[in-house]
Design a protein around this motif. Structure first.
Motif, short mmCIF file in Angstrom:
data_model
loop_
_atom_site.label_atom_id
_atom_site.label_comp_id
_atom_site.label_asym_id
_atom_site.label_seq_id
_atom_site.Cartn_x
_atom_site.Cartn_y
_atom_site.Cartn_z
N ILE A 120 0.86 -1.18 0.00
CA ILE A 120 0.00 0.00 0.00
C ILE A 120 0.89 1.23 0.00
O ILE A 120 1.73 1.39 0.89
N SER A 121 0.75 2.10 -0.99
CA SER A 121 1.52 3.34 -1.02
C SER A 121 0.81 4.39 -0.19
O SER A 121 -0.35 4.72 -0.46
N THR A 122 1.51 4.92 0.81
CA THR A 122 0.89 5.94 1.65
C THR A 122 0.85 7.29 0.94
O THR A 122 -0.01 8.11 1.23
N ALA A 123 1.78 7.53 0.02
CA ALA A 123 1.73 8.76 -0.78
C ALA A 123 0.50 8.68 -1.69
O ALA A 123 0.26 7.66 -2.34
N PRO A 124 -0.30 9.74 -1.77
CA PRO A 124 -1.58 9.63 -2.48
C PRO A 124 -1.47 9.58 -3.99
O PRO A 124 -2.32 8.99 -4.66
N HIS A 125 -0.42 10.19 -4.56
CA HIS A 125 -0.33 10.29 -6.03
C HIS A 125 0.83 9.43 -6.52
O HIS A 125 1.98 9.73 -6.23
#
Length: 378
Positions: free
Chosen positions: A56-61
């Motif tokens: 899961i990437s915590t950075a949104p973009h």
């Protein structure tokens, strides 16, 4: 976007997120973990240490730099699935050859987008890493949960043989050859032999199944144990190889999984962290210099060793050299005899691509260790 089909993500405790398919259409399962990097997703996805994990990437973009043909850390994507909030619909980078989603489709990696990744990350921080499923074949959460609960846990997972090279290969030294290193591939990243090569080291990358006789056959000046996936408690062969290397008084350097291997070889246990460390912004204290490095991590297990003691072992005295400033987890070990360093390891990635590069000096430390060994002061 290649697809706007509905998709669902279901955690083993029943928490469900609904979004859109990202990547290949299908179902996938693994251990849900979050990575905190704002960049470097291509290196993350191709890191063998992430085998059987849903990242899961915590950075949104995510996806704005696309995908290129130079930055892979191995021959394929290893993650079991990928979770992002807002994937970029088009890349904007001169090195990009295609979109991130196109590569996920090419390699049949199932993912999900358009979900609240912040809420998902907070849930995992509170409850811990857990099994997860993603499906774009149907939206029945109960049916997917039943499949998730059938999946094996990461504890007890013996995965090294599934990611290691099948055959030995050599990465030549850049310029004059100063040293020869036997690198045990437990899930090695491409940038590691490159870092060693740039320091005049001829790197013989050996399968995880290599025997000590095969290690000695390359006449190494030192032995390197790489990063890798799974539970270090299952890696008995690598532990025995580390013991034999230490017994032969060869300099040893371990990274990530290799740190856990060295720890076990010295007689310590390992344990699973609640949610682990993953990302490119983890602060680590070097206790000898009081220096703080910002480092790249990917580990769900840690070595269980006294933090504030010098512990005698059959190979010398070991002490904790590095500590994570976020949670005091052991991030490095130094082994010495008669006051002289003989082996060391770190739990993080000094070879980090795409960065940070604060810890690259550890490769120089390894060359210094091999120099001392050659000069007879080892």
């Amino acid at each position: 976007m290649v697809s706007s089909s509905p998709a669902i993500l279901v955690l083993e405790d029943g928490r469900t997120f609904r979004g859109e398919a990202f990547g290949a259409i299908g179902e996938t399962f693994g251990e849900a973990v979050f990575a905190t990097g704002m960049s470097g997703y291509q290196e993350t996805l191709t890191d063998p240490s992430y085998y059987r994990q849903v990242v899961i990437s915590t950075a949104p973009h995510i996806g704005n730099t696309g995908w290129n043909d130079e930055d892979d850390e191995s021959s394929r994507i290893w993650v079991a699935g990928y979770v992002v909030r807002d994937p970029s619909p088009r890349p904007s980078n001169w090195r990009s050859a295609r979109t991130l989603e196109a590569e996920l489709v090419n390699q049949q990696i199932v993912g999900i987008s358009s979900i609240d990744t912040r809420a998902l990350t907070r849930h995992l921080r509170e409850r811990g890493s857990m099994r997860v499923g993603i499906s774009s074949l149907g939206t029945d959460s109960d049916a997917l949960l039943a499949k998730v609960l059938e999946q094996p846990s990461m504890e007890g997972a013996d995965l090294v043989a599934e990611v290691s090279t099948a055959e030995p290969y050599v990465v030549p030294a850049h310029g004059e050859r100063r040293f020869t290193v036997a690198a045990i591939d437990l899930g090695i990243k491409s940038n590691t032999p490159r870092e060693l090569s740039e320091r005049g080291i001829e790197v013989h990358v050996l399968p995880a199944s290599a025997t000590f006789d095969e290690v000695i056959r390359v006449a190494p000046d030192g032995v390197f144990f790489s990063n890798g996936p799974g539970d270090p408690a299952t890696a008995d062969h690598a532990v025995e190889l580390a013991k034999q290397s230490l017994g032969a008084k060869l300099p040893v350097f371990g990274i990530c999984f290799g740190n856990q291997i060295l720890g076990r070889a010295l007689g310590f246990g390992t344990y699973k962290l609640k949610y682990g460390h993953r990302g490119i912004n983890q602060p680590v204290l070097d206790r000898a210099s009081n220096r703080i490095d910002i480092t790249s991590h990917n580990h769900g297990f840690a070595v269980d060793v006294p933090r504030n003691e010098q512990v005698p072992t059959e190979f010398g005295t070991v002490e904790v050299s590095h500590i994570c400033l976020n949670d005091d987890v052991v991030e490095g070990l130094d082994l010495s005899r008669n006051g002289e360093l003989k082996a060391f390891s770190v739990q993080y990635h000094p070879e980090a691509a795409a960065g940070p590069h604060d810890a690259e000096y550890l490769f120089d430390r390894f060359t210094d260790l091999m120099s001392a060994h050659k000069e007879g002061s080892f």
